[in-house]
Enzyme design. Structure first.
Site, PDB file in Angstrom:
ATOM      1  N   SER A 103       0.830  -1.193   0.000  1.00 30.42           N
ATOM      2  CA  SER A 103       0.000   0.000   0.000  1.00 30.42           C
ATOM      3  C   SER A 103       0.871   1.254   0.000  1.00 30.42           C
ATOM      4  O   SER A 103       1.706   1.430  -0.875  1.00 30.42           O
ATOM      5  CB  SER A 103      -0.952  -0.056   1.207  1.00 30.42           C
ATOM      6  OG  SER A 103      -1.956   0.918   1.123  1.00 30.42           O
ATOM      7  N   HIS A 128      -2.442  -1.382  -4.093  1.00 26.34           N
ATOM      8  CA  HIS A 128      -3.897  -1.408  -4.273  1.00 26.34           C
ATOM      9  C   HIS A 128      -4.414   0.017  -4.147  1.00 26.34           C
ATOM     10  O   HIS A 128      -3.675   0.938  -3.806  1.00 26.34           O
ATOM     11  CB  HIS A 128      -4.585  -2.349  -3.277  1.00 26.34           C
ATOM     12  CG  HIS A 128      -4.425  -1.956  -1.841  1.00 26.34           C
ATOM     13  ND1 HIS A 128      -4.891  -2.734  -0.807  1.00 26.34           N
ATOM     14  CD2 HIS A 128      -3.847  -0.875  -1.235  1.00 26.34           C
ATOM     15  CE1 HIS A 128      -4.625  -2.160   0.348  1.00 26.34           C
ATOM     16  NE2 HIS A 128      -3.991  -1.015   0.111  1.00 26.34           N
TER      17      HIS A 128
END
Length: 203
Positions: A103, A128
């Protein structure tokens, strides 16, 4: 658990002409311009990392800083505070992934100085889209959703900038959790080299 781990931080003793001095291990590594991003990236963690980056710049604006990353990610705004500081300061920031960079941590990894972004062989990277719990009245939900989309667009642009991938490709890959091995992260452009073994220790 985390508090217990912090209580186990080892100390090292250094001998000098003035006698002995003890440091916790992270302070000792900071002397060698090594910073750790460990665990979730919160506002508090970001403040500490930013403060260390600024301190090391004040000590020597021309010498590289090494940022070791083992993090599942965290708050987007906290991560962006670290990212912006990395891009702002004069020293080049070398990034090294050990364990994982997921992330927002993957954004920090990719945002290291070109040619100086590394991953250890068993590490992994995951990208993501930003997410967050949205609740409240309809107008507030709409405002928060727009902000999430803005942050998504921003992180896509940063990944594209640092990896050489198109924004369309990054956007497609970020729709779901997208895991990469160290070698795959190198091929994708998030890191430049999978680090096997170095010849000389920095510490």
């Amino acid at each position: 658990m985390r508090e217990r781990m912090h209580n186990l931080v080892p100390y090292v003793i250094e001998q000098s002409g003035g006698g002995e001095r003890s440091y916790d291990i992270f302070s000792r590594l900071l002397k060698d311009r090594i910073i750790f991003v460990d665990g979730e990236i919160t506002d508090a963690v970001a403040d500490l990392v930013v403060a260390q980056l600024l301190f090391l710049e004040s000590q020597n604006p021309d010498k590289d800083i090494s940022l070791y990353i083992n993090s599942p990610g965290g708050a987007v705004t906290a991560g962006l505070a670290v990212y912006d500081t990395m891009q702002h300061i004069c020293p080049e920031v070398q990034t090294i992934c050990l364990g994982q960079a997921s992330s927002m941590a993957a954004v920090l990894l990719a945002g290291g100085a070109p040619g100086k972004r590394f991953a250890l062989p068993s590490s992994r990277v995951m990208i993501h889209q930003p997410w967050g719990g949205v609740q409240g009245q309809a107008s507030d939900v709409c405002i928060q959703a727009q902000e999430i989309l803005r942050l998504k667009t921003l992180t896509i642009a940063y990944f594209a900038l640092h990896t050489g991938q198109s924004e369309e490709q990054v956007r497609e890959d970020m729709e779901r959790d997208f895991f990469l091995s160290a070698e795959q992260a190198c091929s994708y452009g998030i890191v430049d080299t999978v680090m096997k073994r170095r010849k000389h220790a920095q510490v």
